[in-house]
Scaffold this motif. Structure first.
Motif, PDB file in Angstrom:
ATOM      1  N   GLU A 188       0.694  -0.883  -0.212  1.00 20.31           N
ATOM      2  CA  GLU A 188      -0.126  -0.087  -0.199  1.00 20.31           C
ATOM      3  C   GLU A 188       0.335   1.251   0.114  1.00 20.31           C
ATOM      4  O   GLU A 188       0.362   2.619   0.718  1.00 20.31           O
ATOM      5  N   ASN A 189       2.050   1.564  -1.276  1.00 17.60           N
ATOM      6  CA  ASN A 189       2.339   2.538  -0.932  1.00 17.60           C
ATOM      7  C   ASN A 189       2.440   3.139  -2.682  1.00 17.60           C
ATOM      8  O   ASN A 189       3.066   2.600  -3.461  1.00 17.60           O
ATOM      9  N   GLU A 190       2.129   4.272  -2.052  1.00 17.80           N
ATOM     10  CA  GLU A 190       1.325   5.171  -3.742  1.00 17.80           C
ATOM     11  C   GLU A 190       1.700   5.888  -3.312  1.00 17.80           C
ATOM     12  O   GLU A 190       1.581   6.626  -2.400  1.00 17.80           O
ATOM     13  N   HIS A 191       2.186   6.768  -4.523  1.00 14.85           N
ATOM     14  CA  HIS A 191       2.155   8.125  -4.634  1.00 14.85           C
ATOM     15  C   HIS A 191       1.389   8.611  -6.142  1.00 14.85           C
ATOM     16  O   HIS A 191       1.503   8.739  -7.023  1.00 14.85           O
ATOM     17  N   LEU A 192       1.350  10.018  -5.782  1.00 10.75           N
ATOM     18  CA  LEU A 192       0.962  10.730  -7.017  1.00 10.75           C
ATOM     19  C   LEU A 192       2.004  11.782  -7.936  1.00 10.75           C
ATOM     20  O   LEU A 192       2.345  12.568  -7.110  1.00 10.75           O
ATOM     21  N   GLY A 196      -2.506  12.983 -12.339  1.00  5.29           N
ATOM     22  CA  GLY A 196      -2.866  11.678 -13.613  1.00  5.29           C
ATOM     23  C   GLY A 196      -1.743  10.882 -14.576  1.00  5.29           C
ATOM     24  O   GLY A 196      -2.385  10.023 -15.154  1.00  5.29           O
ATOM     25  N   VAL A 197      -1.376  10.982 -13.180  1.00  2.06           N
ATOM     26  CA  VAL A 197       0.236  10.081 -13.531  1.00  2.06           C
ATOM     27  C   VAL A 197       0.038   9.507 -11.745  1.00  2.06           C
ATOM     28  O   VAL A 197       0.817  10.391 -11.088  1.00  2.06           O
ATOM     29  N   VAL A 198       0.377   8.137 -11.656  1.00  2.80           N
ATOM     30  CA  VAL A 198      -0.043   7.947 -10.274  1.00  2.80           C
ATOM     31  C   VAL A 198       0.988   6.381 -10.406  1.00  2.80           C
ATOM     32  O   VAL A 198       1.247   5.469 -11.217  1.00  2.80           O
ATOM     33  N   GLN A 199       2.018   6.144  -9.412  1.00  7.80           N
ATOM     34  CA  GLN A 199       2.588   5.223  -9.200  1.00  7.80           C
ATOM     35  C   GLN A 199       2.345   4.694  -7.679  1.00  7.80           C
ATOM     36  O   GLN A 199       2.189   4.913  -6.595  1.00  7.80           O
ATOM     37  N   SER A 200       2.154   2.997  -7.910  1.00  6.81           N
ATOM     38  CA  SER A 200       2.504   2.121  -6.227  1.00  6.81           C
ATOM     39  C   SER A 200       3.445   0.978  -6.255  1.00  6.81           C
ATOM     40  O   SER A 200       3.933   0.694  -7.498  1.00  6.81           O
ATOM     41  N   ILE A 201       4.450   1.187  -5.319  1.00  9.75           N
ATOM     42  CA  ILE A 201       5.139   0.472  -5.204  1.00  9.75           C
ATOM     43  C   ILE A 201       5.331  -0.927  -4.071  1.00  9.75           C
ATOM     44  O   ILE A 201       4.415  -0.719  -3.902  1.00  9.75           O
TER      45      ILE A 201
END
Lengths: 401, 401
Positions: A188-192, A196-201
Motif C-alpha cells: 500500500e505504498n502509492e503516490h501521485l 493523472g500519473v500514479v505509481q504503486s510501489i
C-alpha cells in the motif's frame, strides 16, 4: 520480524502437540466420512495425523477467550452457526464479541481498524471473524482483512482447499496455499507523480520472503505435503518476483524431501482448472496468493466452503474467504444463500490451534457426515437453509460424541 | 499516443469495412456450424455481422506481405498449418519469415528484440507469430511477447474466447478481453533499494487508461457487446487501480448503450469458473489481463484454441496465447500435443483485418465444421495429430469455397 524469530515461531505453531488424542471410534467415523483418513492426509482439514498448530501458554486455562467478529452480510448468521456448533461440542470457549470498522488515519490516509477490536485481540490473541465489509467509514473501497492482518502483524496466511465427499463440482481437489499476507503489492505504498500519473510501489524483501517460504516448508514437512509450487511473474517483474523466487529456492535446499517447483501465475490459473491434481501446496506472494486462492476456491465449491488462517508472532486469525453472500451457482444468483461451511471448518481449525484436536476432529467429521447425508445449502446443490444445515451438524455432533 | 489520436485509430480499426461480402451459401454454412450466426454475435470470432478491423492504405495491393515468426516448440508445426490453410483459401499473402530472439541491452539491461524482425515489421506492419521462447539469449526469464509489444508499440490487446460447437469442456463460454499491453505492472521499472530489498514500480496514467477504455467501448459498440466489466484491485491499490477505474468510468459515460460494471480480480477468478455467462467483455490493466485471459482460456479448451490480436498506431500483431506445447488435459500431460486452432483463428482475424472478410469467414466455418465432424487434436479429446487436423480443415475449405 527476523527470520530466526519467525523460524522459532513456525516451530512453535507447527510442532506436534496432541494433549488429547481423539477416541478410536471418532477416528473411524472420520475415516469413513472422508478420504482424508490416516495416512492419506495432505491437507490441514485432515485431522487424525495432522499436526495441530498451538497457541501457547496463555490459552491453557479454560475458559479460553476468543475475539469474535460477526461482520456484515451473512456474518451474523454464519457466526451464530459457529457458536451453536462449538456449544454442541462443549468447547470451553468464551466469546468476546466485537464490531469491526475501518476508517482512515487523518494524517496518513491509511486505513486503520477500530481500537476496541485491537484491544480485545491484544488480550485474547485469537480472533475468529465472519465476512467483513469492504468499505471504509468514508465509503471508499478498502480491504478490511488486509488492514486487520497489518494491524495484528499476521503476516502469513494459510488457506486449505478440499472438496468434501458429497460435494465435488470439479472432482476431487485438495490443495493448500501458504501466502504472504502483507508485503509486495499489499505494501500500500502509492503516490501521485503528477496529476493523472500514479505509481504503486511493490516492495519485496529477501528476509520476509525467506520467512514465508520457511513457514511453508515447515508446514509441508509437518503435514505431509510432497511438493511446493511457488507462483510468480518473474518473466515480467524480474527483480521483485526474482527476489521472492531466490528466497524460495534458497529455503527449499534445507528441505530435500519436499519437491520444489515454480510456475507462472497465469499458467497456474490456466492449468489448475483442468488439472488441479498437479498442485499440492502453493507458496505465493500477496496479490498472487489472493488470486490463486480465488481460482482454487471456485473448484471446491465456492469460497463459502473454504477456511483460512493467518499467523503472526503472537496472534492467530481465523475466518472464511468470502466477503459477501456465497453465490456460486447460476441458478441461485438471484437469491443470496448463506453457507456457514467455511467458518465452521475455520472454527474447527481454531480448536486444533487451541489444543483441542478431539473437538476439531468431531466438528469436521460431523460436517462431512452432514454433507454426505445430503443436507446441503443451496449453493452446494441442496435445499437446506443455514439454520437447517447447522442443526444437522449439531445433531451429528451429539450423535458422534 | 494522445487520446484523440487513439480514438481516431480505434475508429479506423473498427469501422465497418466490407469490400467483399461473403456469399449467402457460405454465410448459411457458417450459421449452421456455430451459434455465432447473424444477430447472435457477441464475439469477434463471429463473422457474418462482425466489424472487420482494417489495416489501412498500404495493404490494398496484393500480394500483401506479412511478417511470420515460427517461434519455438510447436511453433514451426502450427505455422506450417497456418500456411497450408491460407494457401487453401488462395489469400494473396506473401510471408516474410523471420526468427525471433531477445537479448538484453548492455547499457540498460532491458530486453530487446532482434533488429531484423523489427525492420521486417516496419515494412509489413502486420505480424503473425507462433509461440515465442520465454528466455533471453543470456538464459534469463523474459516475456518475449511483452518485449515485442513494447518494441512495436502495440499497446492494446484483444483476446476473444469462444468455445466451439463440438468442444465445450466447460459449457458455452463466450467472452472477449480488451487489455492494456504495456503499462501498469508491465512497466518493467524496478530497482534495488538495498541488498535484499527490491521495489517494482507500477505506473498508471489516466491518459493511457482512457485510451484503452475508449478502444474497448468502441469495440463493444461495433461488435455488439452489451456490457463491459473492468477488473481491478482498487481495494488494495487505491490510487493506481483507482486511476484506471476513474478513466473507465469517465469513458463509459460516452457509451450509454453499453452497461459498465466493475469487479475485483480475485472475485472474477472465482466467479468465472462457475458462471462465465455473467461476463461479456472484460476491460483489464496489463497483469490482470494476462491472469483473466489465462483463467478464461482454461474454460474454452485451453490456450491453444484462443487467438489474440494487439494493436498499435501503425501495427497489428496476431498470435496465440500459449508459449509452449498445448497441454490441458490430464491424460495427455505426459505427451505434448500440438493444436493449431488458436493460430488458425488468429490468421482468420488477420485476413479480416486485411479486408478479406470472405476468407476469414471461410476459414472459421471450415474450422468449426472440422471440429463438429469429430476431427480434433488430442488436447480437445480427439485423436488427430496436427497434420491430420490441418488436412481436414483444408479439405473443408476446398469443399466450402
Amino acid at each position: 520480524m527476523t527470520s530466526a524469530l519467525f523460524r522459532r515461531l513456525c516451530a512453535r505453531f507447527l510442532r506436534p502437540a496432541r494433549p488429547r488424542e481423539p477416541s478410536p471410534g471418532l477416528r473411524n467415523a472420520f475415516a469413513r466420512n472422508t478420504d482424508f483418513g490416516a495416512g492419506n492426509c495432505h491437507c490441514c482439514c485432515a485431522s487424525t495425523r495432522a499436526v495441530v498448530p498451538r497457541y501457547g501458554e496463555r490459552v491453557k486455562t479454560p475458559p479460553i477467550r476468543v475475539t469474535l467478529v460477526d461482520g456484515h452480510g451473512p456474518g451474523p448468521a454464519v457466526c451464530a452457526a459457529v457458536r451453536a456448533v462449538l456449544k454442541a461440542t462443549a468447547a470451553p470457549v468464551e466469546w468476546d464479541r466485537q464490531p469491526v470498522s475501518v476508517h482512515r488515519d487523518p494524517t496518513t490516509g491509511r486505513p486503520i481498524v477500530n481500537a476496541e477490536l485491537l484491544e480485545s485481540v491484544a488480550e485474547t490473541r485469537v480472533i475468529l471473524h465472519g465476512p467483513v465489509p469492504d468499505t471504509a467509514s468514508d465509503g471508499s473501497q478498502v480491504s478490511t482483512t488486509l488492514t486487520l492482518h497489518k494491524a495484528l502483524r499476521a503476516s502469513v496466511g494459510v488457506q486449505p482447499f478440499a472438496s468434501v465427499d458429497g460435494h465435488r463440482p470439479f472432482g476431487h481437489v485438495r490443495m493448500v496455499n501458504v501466502r504472504d499476507n502483507v508485503s509486495g503489492e499489499y505494501s500500500e505504498n502509492e503516490h501521485l507523480v503528477t496529476p493523472g500519473v500514479v505509481q504503486s510501489i511493490k516492495t519485496v524483501t529477501r528476509q520476509h520472503s525467506e520467512a514465508v517460504a520457511r513457514f511453508a516448508f515447515e508446514y509441508a514437512v509437518a503435514n505431509g505435503h510432497y511438493h511446493v509450487t511457488a507462483l510468480h511473474k518473474a518473466n515480467v517483474m524480474r527483480m521483485s518476483d526474482g527476489t521472492f523466487l531466490k528466497a524460495c529456492r534458497s529455503v527449499s535446499t534445507d528441505y530435500p524431501d519436499v519437491d520444489y517447483r515454480e510456475e507462472k501465475l497465469d499458467k497456474f490459473c490456466l492449468r489448475v482448472t483442468n488439472d488441479p491434481c498437479r498442485y499440492d501446496m502453493l507458496l505465493t506472494p500477496s496479490l498472487y496468493g489472493a488470486i490463486a486462492s480465488a481460482a482454487v476456491s471456485a473448484l471446491v465449491g465456492g469460497p463459502a466452503t473454504v477456511p483460512y488462517m493467518a499467523f503472526g508472532s503472537d496472534v492467530a486469525v481465523f475466518g472464511t474467504m468470502y466477503d459477501g453472500p456465497a453465490i456460486c451457482r447460476k441458478d441461485v444468483i438471484s437469491e443470496p444463500v448463506i453457507n456457514p461451511t467455511g467458518i465452521i471448518r475455520s472454527a474447527a481449525w481454531m480448536l486444533g490451534h487451541l489444543e483441542m484436536p478431539d473437538k476439531r476432529l468431531l466438528i469436521e467429521t460431523a460436517l462431512n457426515e452432514t454433507i454426505r447425508q445430503g443436507v446441503k445449502t443451496r449453493d452446494m446443490g441442496g435445499t437446506a437453509c443455514c439454520e437447517e444445515y447447522t442443526d444437522a451438524i449439531v445433531h451429528n455432533i451429539s450423535r458422534l460424541s
